[in-house]
Design an enzyme around this catalytic site. Structure first.
Site, PDB file in Angstrom:
ATOM      1  N   TYR A 130      -1.366  -1.326  10.751  1.00  0.00           N
ATOM      2  CA  TYR A 130      -1.482  -1.667   9.185  1.00  0.00           C
ATOM      3  C   TYR A 130      -0.546  -1.003   8.385  1.00  0.00           C
ATOM      4  O   TYR A 130       0.386  -1.722   7.394  1.00  0.00           O
ATOM      5  CB  TYR A 130      -3.040  -1.171   8.496  1.00  0.00           C
ATOM      6  N   SER A 168       0.886  -1.231   0.028  1.00  0.00           N
ATOM      7  CA  SER A 168       0.064   0.084  -0.004  1.00  0.00           C
ATOM      8  C   SER A 168       0.728   1.062  -0.123  1.00  0.00           C
ATOM      9  O   SER A 168       1.936   1.195   0.577  1.00  0.00           O
ATOM     10  CB  SER A 168      -0.846   0.055   1.184  1.00  0.00           C
TER      11      SER A 168
END
Length: 248
Positions: free
Chosen positions: A171, A147
């Site tokens: 995350y 990401s």
């Protein structure tokens, strides 16, 4: 079910929905015999049957990246049926944090451990188990779905679009660790035909982000598919989005 027609064999973890399912679809549409992996056998079989009904070469396989026995069983099944693996897309990932807790120091240690268990340790253990099969392929590809939120450079730059997005630190950090694993594995395999890359799917409208996002799921799967089908002249050890190199 051995592959005798020269088709490549791919495995996509977290393949029962969202970007993973669309990655399976697009790889299969490209003629790749694709193993749709999911933790739940019924969901994996149901998703695979729907794609098979579209005439696509898709096969369900059970694989829970947080379960060593499940990983081992999947590796043995692939070896028995196919004898090799041409493409591994490490797509499975989770967000195990309470987004209402906006300060990084408020996130629970349990959330950090759960997140890293899937997003980092699960990827490493799955890749290690399948590496012998990848080495049996003529020129395998490993795609780690990361990401832009992994980018330390982007998080540190006040003009970056993600500068103020620090509400899911476990995350974000797990994807940074995934990028580091990508660089290290690519270096280990630098003298082989295997290429290893990390990809940013984009800000995609999926269940993981409650339908928020800027691009659709087919576009979100495109970078994974492009890197899975990367040619011999393609780079290894990169972090990319739709052909663009992203900052670490």
């Amino acid at each position: 079910m051995s592959i005798s027609n020269g088709s490549k064999v791919a495995l996509v973890t977290g393949g029962t929905r969202g970007i993973g399912l669309e990655t399976v679809r697009q790889l299969a549409q490209a003629g790749v015999h694709t193993l749709l992996a999911g933790r739940d056998r019924a969901k994996a079989v149901d998703a695979a049957l729907k794609l098979q009904a579209e005439g696509l070469p898709v096969e369900a396989i059970v694989l829970d990246v947080t379960d060593a026995a499940s990983i081992d069983a999947a590796a043995k099944e692939i070896e028995r049926k196919h004898g090799r693996l041409d493409i591994l897309v490490n797509n499975a990932g989770i967000i195990a944090e309470d987004r209402s807790l906006t300060k990084p120091s408020q996130q629970s240690l349990a959330a950090w451990r759960e997140t890293f268990d899937t997003n980092v340790f699960g990827v490493i253990e799955t890749t290690k188990a399948l590496l012998p099969l990848l080495q049996q392929a003529p020129a395998a590809r490993v795609v780690n779905v990361s990401s832009l939120l992994a980018s330390l450079a982007a998080h540190s730059e006040p003009t970056s679009p993600i500068y103020d997005f620090k509400i899911i630190p476990a995350y974000n950090a797990s994807k940074s660790a995934l990028n580091s694993w990508t660089v290290h594995l690519a270096y280990e395999l630098r003298d082989t035909p295997i290429k290893v890359n990390a990809v940013h799917p984009g800000y995609v409208k999926t269940d993981m982000n409650a339908g928020e996002g800027e691009i659709d799921i087919p576009t979100g799967a495109k970078t994974s598919v492009d890197m899975a089908l990367l040619g011999a002249d393609g780079a290894s050890g990169g972090f990319v989005y739709l052909g663009e190199t992203l900052p670490w």
